[in-house]
Write a protein that holds these residues in place. Structure first.
Motif, PDB file in Angstrom:
ATOM      1  N   GLU A   1       0.844  -1.187   0.000  1.00  0.00           N
ATOM      2  CA  GLU A   1       0.000   0.000   0.000  1.00  0.00           C
ATOM      3  C   GLU A   1       0.886   1.246   0.000  1.00  0.00           C
ATOM      4  OE1 GLU A   1      -3.937  -1.667   2.395  1.00  0.00           O
ATOM      5  OE2 GLU A   1      -2.598  -0.218   3.357  1.00  0.00           O
ATOM      6  N   TYR A   2       0.311   2.331  -0.531  1.00  0.00           N
ATOM      7  CA  TYR A   2       1.075   3.585  -0.590  1.00  0.00           C
ATOM      8  C   TYR A   2       0.199   4.739  -0.108  1.00  0.00           C
ATOM      9  CZ  TYR A   2      -1.446   4.775  -4.903  1.00  0.00           C
ATOM     10  OH  TYR A   2      -2.429   5.061  -5.831  1.00  0.00           O
TER      11      TYR A   2
ATOM     12  N   SER B   1      -1.545  -0.923  -3.864  1.00  0.00           N
ATOM     13  CA  SER B   1      -0.803  -0.746  -5.109  1.00  0.00           C
ATOM     14  C   SER B   1      -1.549  -1.388  -6.276  1.00  0.00           C
ATOM     15  CB  SER B   1       0.583  -1.357  -4.993  1.00  0.00           C
ATOM     16  OG  SER B   1       1.249  -1.348  -6.243  1.00  0.00           O
ATOM     17  N   SER B   2      -1.519  -0.750  -7.417  1.00  0.00           N
ATOM     18  CA  SER B   2      -2.242  -1.260  -8.580  1.00  0.00           C
ATOM     19  C   SER B   2      -1.624  -2.527  -9.141  1.00  0.00           C
ATOM     20  CB  SER B   2      -2.278  -0.189  -9.673  1.00  0.00           C
ATOM     21  OG  SER B   2      -0.955   0.183 -10.059  1.00  0.00           O
TER      22      SER B   2
ATOM     23  N   VAL C   1       6.157   0.068  -8.501  1.00  0.00           N
ATOM     24  CA  VAL C   1       5.214   1.096  -8.048  1.00  0.00           C
ATOM     25  C   VAL C   1       5.280   2.339  -8.937  1.00  0.00           C
ATOM     26  CG1 VAL C   1       5.228   0.308  -5.658  1.00  0.00           C
ATOM     27  CG2 VAL C   1       6.946   1.969  -6.407  1.00  0.00           C
TER      28      VAL C   1
ATOM     29  N   ASP D   1       1.979   3.996  -9.545  1.00  0.00           N
ATOM     30  CA  ASP D   1       1.372   4.560  -8.336  1.00  0.00           C
ATOM     31  C   ASP D   1       1.915   5.950  -8.019  1.00  0.00           C
ATOM     32  OD1 ASP D   1      -0.057   2.162  -7.967  1.00  0.00           O
ATOM     33  OD2 ASP D   1       1.674   1.263  -6.965  1.00  0.00           O
TER      34      ASP D   1
ATOM     35  N   TYR E   1       6.284   9.994  -1.106  1.00  0.00           N
ATOM     36  CA  TYR E   1       5.369   8.856  -1.016  1.00  0.00           C
ATOM     37  C   TYR E   1       5.857   7.903   0.071  1.00  0.00           C
ATOM     38  CZ  TYR E   1       2.723   9.888  -5.290  1.00  0.00           C
ATOM     39  OH  TYR E   1       1.902  10.469  -6.224  1.00  0.00           O
TER      40      TYR E   1
END
Length: 308
Positions: free
Chosen positions: A64-65, A81-82, A94, A97, A104
């Motif tokens: 996660e970000y 995250s995608s 990332v 993202d 970040y």
């Protein structure tokens, strides 16, 4: 977005949702991933971590970000995250993202069946302007007295500054901006038999930075100047062709002139002169021949008066 690994069961999705929302109230069973770091080269950002070892088991990881906007205006919300939620790999791309030049934060959690670990956070926030820019790879060839360069495709954010010059003392440098890589670019026409050199650097306007220049690559242009005899032969041939064309145009003009506006020549019998006239009196019923008499102009006038 589910990565290639996919979910092993609907139960995994349930436990991931529960762990994301209520982790502070849950007991962590698995050890958390350690040594999170971001390696970034040419605007490609890769989050990496150490594995959580469980012999004979496959551990999944969730990434996660949190950007500046999520931190300041969305109550510190974390976004999956995608590319890597979940993933079996020990790294996560990332790049997609990170869409702005701001700090970040990233965190990673391990999951094995219904067991989860605590979140492990990146020690320092990452900003994409810290990416390492390397000189672009390129190929330089010669084609028809043109320098042709092909640059490495580093992605949409990149432009390239190409510098080329003739390899001789005091030669001036020429600069060309190339908008994208992986497309052959033709530079100006070069002098045959001379040596030319090229170097390039990558530019990223989004972060206001550029790489160092690549090592110069030099190419000798093929071909030589035309020999004097060949040049003279070409000049004579051109002159002959020019003369033949002029003669052809003149001859065609003459033909068109006489075809469209011919010159009419009167026969001698229709020409009027100041000398005596010849009269031909032919009476078929009286004689079989024609008598030709030469009369003066006064006599002709008298004959005309008498007939009128």
């Amino acid at each position: 977005m589910i990565s290639q690994g996919g979910w092993t069961s609907p139960v995994m999705w349930f436990f991931y949702s529960m762990s994301s929302g209520f982790l502070t109230d849950a007991v962590s069973v698995l050890p958390a991933p350690q040594n999170l770091s971001v390696q970034s080269t040419n605007m490609k950002h890769l989050l990496m971590w150490n594995p959580v070892t469980q012999p004979g088991e496959t551990v999944f990881y969730f990434v996660e970000y949190q950007g500046e906007y999520e931190s300041l205006y969305m109550s510190h919300i974390w976004i999956p995250s995608s590319q890597c939620s979940p993933t079996k790999s020990l790294e996560c791309d990332v790049t997609d993202d990170i869409t702005a030049t701001v700090p970040y934060n990233f965190r990673v959690m391990a999951m094995l069946g219904s067991q989860t670990s605590a979140w492990s956070n990146l020690e320092y926030p990452f900003n994409r302007n810290a990416t390492v820019l390397t000189p672009p790879r390129m190929e330089v060839t010669e084609h028809g007295l043109h320098l042709v360069i092909e640059l490495e495709d580093l992605g949409p954010p990149f432009e390239f500054l190409v510098v080329y010059w003739r390899r001789e003392p005091g030669a001036a440098e020429h600069v060309k901006v190339v908008r994208s890589g992986d497309i052959p670019v033709h530079l100006e026409t070069m002098e045959p038999g001379a040596m030319y050199c090229v170097k390039a650097q990558a530019l990223v306007k989004a972060i206001g930075r550029h790489s160092a220049f690549s090592q110069p690559m030099c190419v000798e242009m093929q071909g030589e100047s035309l020999p004097l005899a060949l040049a003279l032969f070409a000049f004579v041939g051109f002159t002959l062709i020019f003369v033949v064309v002029l003669l052809s145009v003149w001859k065609m003009g003459q033909l068109l002139r006489y075809s469209c506006c011919p010159t009419v020549v009167l026969p001698d019998t229709l020409k009027i002169t100041s000398s005596s006239q010849k009269l031909v009196n032919c009476r078929k019923e009286e004689v079989d021949a024609c008598d030709v008499a030469v009369l003066s102009s006064e006599h002709l006038f008298g004959v005309w008066i008498s007939q009128t």
